[in-house]
Motif scaffolding. Structure first.
Motif, PDB file in Angstrom:
ATOM      1  N   SER A  44      -0.562   0.482  -1.998  1.00  0.00           N
ATOM      2  CA  SER A  44      -0.558  -0.409  -3.163  1.00  0.00           C
ATOM      3  C   SER A  44      -0.835  -1.852  -2.752  1.00  0.00           C
ATOM      4  N   ILE A  45      -0.352  -2.262  -1.582  1.00  0.00           N
ATOM      5  CA  ILE A  45      -0.645  -3.619  -1.086  1.00  0.00           C
ATOM      6  C   ILE A  45      -2.130  -3.758  -0.790  1.00  0.00           C
ATOM      7  N   VAL A  46      -2.690  -2.736  -0.185  1.00  0.00           N
ATOM      8  CA  VAL A  46      -4.129  -2.754   0.098  1.00  0.00           C
ATOM      9  C   VAL A  46      -4.913  -2.821  -1.211  1.00  0.00           C
ATOM     10  N   LEU A  47      -4.487  -2.062  -2.223  1.00  0.00           N
ATOM     11  CA  LEU A  47      -5.169  -2.095  -3.524  1.00  0.00           C
ATOM     12  C   LEU A  47      -5.063  -3.481  -4.166  1.00  0.00           C
ATOM     13  N   ILE A  48      -3.923  -4.142  -4.006  1.00  0.00           N
ATOM     14  CA  ILE A  48      -3.787  -5.494  -4.557  1.00  0.00           C
ATOM     15  C   ILE A  48      -4.820  -6.414  -3.919  1.00  0.00           C
ATOM     16  N   VAL A  49      -4.990  -6.290  -2.613  1.00  0.00           N
ATOM     17  CA  VAL A  49      -5.910  -7.170  -1.892  1.00  0.00           C
ATOM     18  C   VAL A  49      -7.368  -6.852  -2.234  1.00  0.00           C
ATOM     19  N   TYR A  50      -7.732  -5.569  -2.247  1.00  0.00           N
ATOM     20  CA  TYR A  50      -9.150  -5.209  -2.372  1.00  0.00           C
ATOM     21  C   TYR A  50      -9.578  -4.822  -3.785  1.00  0.00           C
ATOM     22  N   ALA A  51      -8.724  -4.148  -4.557  1.00  0.00           N
ATOM     23  CA  ALA A  51      -9.163  -3.644  -5.859  1.00  0.00           C
ATOM     24  C   ALA A  51      -8.733  -4.547  -7.006  1.00  0.00           C
ATOM     25  N   GLY A  52      -7.840  -5.431  -6.769  1.00  0.00           N
ATOM     26  CA  GLY A  52      -7.380  -6.322  -7.844  1.00  0.00           C
ATOM     27  C   GLY A  52      -5.872  -6.202  -8.020  1.00  0.00           C
ATOM     28  N   THR A  53      -5.335  -7.278  -8.475  1.00  0.00           N
ATOM     29  CA  THR A  53      -3.884  -7.357  -8.614  1.00  0.00           C
ATOM     30  C   THR A  53      -3.348  -6.342  -9.620  1.00  0.00           C
ATOM     31  N   GLU A  54      -4.003  -6.205 -10.757  1.00  0.00           N
ATOM     32  CA  GLU A  54      -3.498  -5.324 -11.811  1.00  0.00           C
ATOM     33  C   GLU A  54      -3.429  -3.873 -11.358  1.00  0.00           C
TER      34      GLU A  54
ATOM     35  N   ASP B  94      10.102  10.086   2.940  1.00  0.00           N
ATOM     36  CA  ASP B  94      10.321   8.644   3.014  1.00  0.00           C
ATOM     37  C   ASP B  94       9.129   7.936   3.648  1.00  0.00           C
ATOM     38  N   LEU B  95       8.582   8.520   4.679  1.00  0.00           N
ATOM     39  CA  LEU B  95       7.400   7.954   5.332  1.00  0.00           C
ATOM     40  C   LEU B  95       6.208   7.956   4.381  1.00  0.00           C
ATOM     41  N   ALA B  96       6.058   9.036   3.609  1.00  0.00           N
ATOM     42  CA  ALA B  96       4.956   9.109   2.634  1.00  0.00           C
ATOM     43  C   ALA B  96       5.096   8.014   1.584  1.00  0.00           C
ATOM     44  N   TYR B  97       6.316   7.765   1.111  1.00  0.00           N
ATOM     45  CA  TYR B  97       6.510   6.677   0.147  1.00  0.00           C
ATOM     46  C   TYR B  97       6.176   5.325   0.775  1.00  0.00           C
ATOM     47  N   GLY B  98       6.539   5.141   2.028  1.00  0.00           N
ATOM     48  CA  GLY B  98       6.190   3.909   2.729  1.00  0.00           C
ATOM     49  C   GLY B  98       4.684   3.725   2.803  1.00  0.00           C
ATOM     50  N   VAL B  99       3.972   4.800   3.085  1.00  0.00           N
ATOM     51  CA  VAL B  99       2.500   4.746   3.139  1.00  0.00           C
ATOM     52  C   VAL B  99       1.939   4.410   1.761  1.00  0.00           C
ATOM     53  N   LEU B 100       2.488   4.999   0.710  1.00  0.00           N
ATOM     54  CA  LEU B 100       2.002   4.714  -0.638  1.00  0.00           C
ATOM     55  C   LEU B 100       2.246   3.250  -1.026  1.00  0.00           C
ATOM     56  N   ILE B 101       3.368   2.695  -0.615  1.00  0.00           N
ATOM     57  CA  ILE B 101       3.621   1.273  -0.876  1.00  0.00           C
ATOM     58  C   ILE B 101       2.602   0.421  -0.123  1.00  0.00           C
ATOM     59  N   PHE B 102       2.283   0.798   1.115  1.00  0.00           N
ATOM     60  CA  PHE B 102       1.259   0.080   1.881  1.00  0.00           C
ATOM     61  C   PHE B 102      -0.098   0.189   1.179  1.00  0.00           C
TER      62      PHE B 102
ATOM     63  N   GLY C 253      -3.401  -2.707  -8.215  1.00  0.00           N
ATOM     64  CA  GLY C 253      -2.444  -2.580  -7.109  1.00  0.00           C
ATOM     65  C   GLY C 253      -1.001  -2.624  -7.593  1.00  0.00           C
ATOM     66  N   LEU C 254      -0.706  -3.559  -8.519  1.00  0.00           N
ATOM     67  CA  LEU C 254       0.655  -3.642  -9.043  1.00  0.00           C
ATOM     68  C   LEU C 254       1.025  -2.400  -9.843  1.00  0.00           C
ATOM     69  N   ALA C 255       0.119  -1.901 -10.640  1.00  0.00           N
ATOM     70  CA  ALA C 255       0.392  -0.683 -11.411  1.00  0.00           C
ATOM     71  C   ALA C 255       0.692   0.480 -10.469  1.00  0.00           C
ATOM     72  N   PHE C 256      -0.114   0.622  -9.440  1.00  0.00           N
ATOM     73  CA  PHE C 256       0.102   1.691  -8.470  1.00  0.00           C
ATOM     74  C   PHE C 256       1.429   1.480  -7.736  1.00  0.00           C
ATOM     75  N   GLY C 257       1.697   0.242  -7.332  1.00  0.00           N
ATOM     76  CA  GLY C 257       2.930  -0.078  -6.616  1.00  0.00           C
ATOM     77  C   GLY C 257       4.172   0.183  -7.448  1.00  0.00           C
ATOM     78  N   PHE C 258       4.148  -0.220  -8.728  1.00  0.00           N
ATOM     79  CA  PHE C 258       5.300   0.045  -9.595  1.00  0.00           C
ATOM     80  C   PHE C 258       5.513   1.538  -9.797  1.00  0.00           C
ATOM     81  N   GLY C 259       4.417   2.270  -9.912  1.00  0.00           N
ATOM     82  CA  GLY C 259       4.520   3.734 -10.026  1.00  0.00           C
ATOM     83  C   GLY C 259       5.180   4.333  -8.802  1.00  0.00           C
ATOM     84  N   VAL C 260       4.780   3.850  -7.619  1.00  0.00           N
ATOM     85  CA  VAL C 260       5.367   4.338  -6.365  1.00  0.00           C
ATOM     86  C   VAL C 260       6.851   3.991  -6.310  1.00  0.00           C
ATOM     87  N   LEU C 261       7.208   2.754  -6.663  1.00  0.00           N
ATOM     88  CA  LEU C 261       8.603   2.341  -6.600  1.00  0.00           C
ATOM     89  C   LEU C 261       9.479   3.127  -7.578  1.00  0.00           C
ATOM     90  N   VAL C 262       8.974   3.379  -8.773  1.00  0.00           N
ATOM     91  CA  VAL C 262       9.741   4.161  -9.742  1.00  0.00           C
ATOM     92  C   VAL C 262       9.933   5.589  -9.238  1.00  0.00           C
TER      93      VAL C 262
END
Length: 125
Positions: free
Chosen positions: A21-31, A11-19, A33-42
């Motif tokens: 994805s937020i960092v990727l949205i900010v620094y690497a681009g929205t697309e 559970d902690l690892a999933y929390g880190v992965l969601i974090f 970060g969102l792709a990574f975040g949706f993958g983590v959530l699924v």
């Protein structure tokens, strides 16, 4: 290894992965970060389903039964309401008609008055 510690670590690892994805949205681009975040959530949703099935095998059956029960109850209630409402309105209409008609005692009184009038030699024009 204690299964609770493993679950907590996952559970902690999933929390880190969601974090992440937020960092990727900010620094690497929205697309990205969102792709990574949706993958983590699924994958987290799949993990939760697996965990629930492992700890409580009947949870899915219970959840489906409750959902079906609520849906059927609502559907039946709505159907009955739709079918009963016209009947209730018709009954009210009939009750109003019945209330307008003279009661039996009024009719008998009228007959007696008419009979008394005829007996005394009176007749109505």
């Amino acid at each position: 290894m204690n299964p609770r510690y493993v679950d907590a670590a996952i559970d902690l690892a999933y929390g880190v992965l969601i974090f992440v994805s937020i960092v990727l949205i900010v620094y690497a681009g929205t697309e990205i970060g969102l792709a990574f975040g949706f993958g983590v959530l699924v994958s987290y949703a799949l993990h939760v389903v697996w965990k629930m099935a492992r700890f409580d095998p009947d949870w899915m059956t219970t959840a489906v039964e409750e959902t079906v029960e609520e849906t059927v109850e609502q559907t039946i209630e709505e159907t009955v309401r739709k079918q009963v409402e016209p009947v209730r309105e018709h009954v009210e209409t009939v009750e109003k008609r019945v209330d307008r008609r003279p009661r039996e005692d009024e009719v008998e009184e009228l007959i007696e008055d008419t009979a008394d009038g005829d007996a005394h030699g009176r007749s109505d024009p």
